[in-house]
Enzyme design. Structure first.
Site, mmCIF file in Angstrom:
data_model
loop_
_atom_site.group_PDB
_atom_site.id
_atom_site.type_symbol
_atom_site.label_atom_id
_atom_site.label_comp_id
_atom_site.label_asym_id
_atom_site.label_seq_id
_atom_site.Cartn_x
_atom_site.Cartn_y
_atom_site.Cartn_z
ATOM 1 N N TYR A 150 21.348 34.078 56.804
ATOM 2 C CA TYR A 150 20.532 35.173 56.267
ATOM 3 C C TYR A 150 20.402 35.080 54.744
ATOM 4 O O TYR A 150 20.088 36.076 54.088
ATOM 5 C CB TYR A 150 21.168 36.524 56.589
ATOM 6 C CG TYR A 150 20.990 37.061 57.989
ATOM 7 C CD1 TYR A 150 21.212 36.274 59.109
ATOM 8 C CD2 TYR A 150 20.635 38.388 58.190
ATOM 9 C CE1 TYR A 150 21.086 36.794 60.394
ATOM 10 C CE2 TYR A 150 20.502 38.915 59.475
ATOM 11 C CZ TYR A 150 20.736 38.112 60.563
ATOM 12 O OH TYR A 150 20.621 38.639 61.833
ATOM 13 N N ASP A 208 25.561 41.846 69.661
ATOM 14 C CA ASP A 208 24.696 42.406 70.711
ATOM 15 C C ASP A 208 25.336 42.178 72.078
ATOM 16 O O ASP A 208 25.322 43.059 72.940
ATOM 17 C CB ASP A 208 23.291 41.780 70.682
ATOM 18 C CG ASP A 208 22.293 42.622 69.877
ATOM 19 O OD1 ASP A 208 22.705 43.228 68.873
ATOM 20 O OD2 ASP A 208 21.105 42.668 70.269
HETATM 21 C C1 IPM Z 1 21.818 44.205 62.925
HETATM 22 C C2 IPM Z 1 20.338 43.994 63.023
HETATM 23 C C3 IPM Z 1 19.830 43.402 61.720
HETATM 24 C C4 IPM Z 1 20.561 42.099 61.480
HETATM 25 C C5 IPM Z 1 18.315 43.193 61.680
HETATM 26 C C6 IPM Z 1 17.600 44.474 61.950
HETATM 27 C C7 IPM Z 1 17.873 42.528 60.415
HETATM 28 O O1 IPM Z 1 20.009 43.188 64.103
HETATM 29 O O2 IPM Z 1 22.254 44.951 62.033
HETATM 30 O O3 IPM Z 1 22.540 43.654 63.754
HETATM 31 O O4 IPM Z 1 20.196 41.074 62.061
HETATM 32 O O5 IPM Z 1 21.513 42.110 60.703
HETATM 33 MN MN MN Z 2 21.696 42.674 65.318
#
Ligand code: IPM
Ligand code: MN
Length: 347
Positions: free
Chosen positions: A132, A243
């Site tokens: 990121y 997730d």
């Molecule tokens: C999270 C979300 C974010 C991320 C997105 C919305 C950019 O998926 O906080 O897990 O990937 O960090």
């Molecule tokens: Mn996420």
């Protein structure tokens, strides 16, 4: 003493779930002074940006931000997110994203034969760089030779601080730290990460350290979640794993997170993991548990451990006894769950 806390309710179900978290915090009587921030996708359509240019000044004096969700189909996700949460994490250097993944009693698990004793993992996510980092570019747009380059960036300093934090967490918990990379295929950043982890492991003799490939870890979370205590991983890997973690703790509606810079006086941002869920927004049926749990993490950050514990107990009571929203097997509305939490706090 009262705490100034900014509320960035944001988009989709954000305002609905944050309202319940806010009500619960008020019911605790810890003296929070809320500062409402109207930023988000609607604000973007009016102002051409997700947050004002002086957002940092506007946040000054606040110790925390309670964030609902950002994201709306009317704004490209990379625009809304790089203009808000990703910008906030990077510019405030909120390098640790803590995501507790615990299956609470009363919440159904999709894992056959598994219960609350089997799922209690703390994810420690690197939150400012890695995949990121935001480094890359596009060229030759629209041409057959078009390219898109996205570069992962790993620095020794950022690896060290997040991995050390994860070891410290493991030392306070069951004493197992699992570090996830993919250093069989990617030879540079993840290998640096592994080397740093092995060095820090030598400082924590009482923590059992293991290095696991992220693909194998995904399978293990499903097959033997009870073997995991603290998991540390890069920005993207921990995004994906959390997730999956949310799913095994009962669903996206349950998962909470804290974006923090431990050891500094920097503001913390507390947000449910579920996102804006535009498909159910405005219906009053979103699960407020992730937002309530994020408020627990926020109270810990505000050095209000008693209030944090009381709110967590109230959330646990309501998960066990109901009412529950439909994503976790009930029929209740967001508001009814919030009411039950407030009632449990008063009991
Ligand atoms: C999270 C979300 C974010 C991320 C997105 C919305 C950019 O998926 O906080 O897990 O990937 O960090
Ligand atoms: Mn996420």
């Amino acid at each position: 003493m009262s705490h100034r806390v900014a509320v960035l309710a944001g988009d989709g179900v954000g305002p609905e779930v944050v309202a319940e978290a806010r009500r619960a915090v008020d019911a605790l009587g810890v003296g929070v002074e809320w500062v409402d921030l109207p930023w988000g996708s609607a604000w973007y359509h009016e102002h051409g940006r997700m947050m004002p240019a002086d957002w940092e000044q506007q946040l000054r004096g606040c110790r925390a931000v309670l964030l609902g969700a950002i994201g709306d189909p009317s704004v490209p996700d990379h625009v809304s997110l790089w203009g808000s949460i990703l910008e906030l994490r990077q510019r405030l250097d909120l390098w640790a994203n803590l995501r507790p993944c615990r299956l609470l009693p009363g919440i159904p698990s999709p894992l056959a034969g598994r219960g609350p004793d089997d799922v209690d993992i703390l994810f420690v996510r690197e939150n400012t760089e890695g995949e990121y980092a935001g480094v890359g570019g596009r060229a030759h747009r629209g041409l057959p030779g078009e390219v898109g380059v996205e570069v992962s960036v790993f620095t020794r300093a950022a690896c060290e601080r997040v991995i050390r934090l994860a070891f410290e967490c493991a030392a306070q918990r069951r004493g197992i730290l699992t570090s996830a990379t993919k250093s069989n295929a990617s030879r540079f950043g993840y290998v640096l990460w592994d080397e740093v982890a092995a060095e820090i492991a030598a400082e924590f003799r009482l923590v059992r350290y293991e290095r696991v490939l992220v693909d194998a870890l995904a399978a293990r979370m499903v097959r033997s979640p009870e073997s995991l205590d603290v998991v540390v991983a890069s920005n993207l890997f921990a995004d994906i794993l959390t997730d999956l973690g949310a799913a095994i703790q009962g669903g996206m509606g349950m998962a909470a997170s804290a974006n923090i810079a431990p050891g500094t006086s920097e503001i913390g941002i507390f947000e449910p993991v579920h996102g804006s869920a535009p498909d159910i927004a405005g219906q009053g049926i979103a699960n407020p548990a992730g937002a309530l749990w994020s408020a627990v993490l926020m109270l810990e950050h505000l050095a209000e451990p008693d209030a944090a514990a009381r709110l967590l107990h109230a959330l646990e009571d309501v998960c066990r006894d109901g009412p529950r929203t439909r994503d976790v097997g009930g029929t209740a509305t967001t508001r009814e769950v919030g009411d039950a939490v407030v009632a449990s706090l008063a009991a």
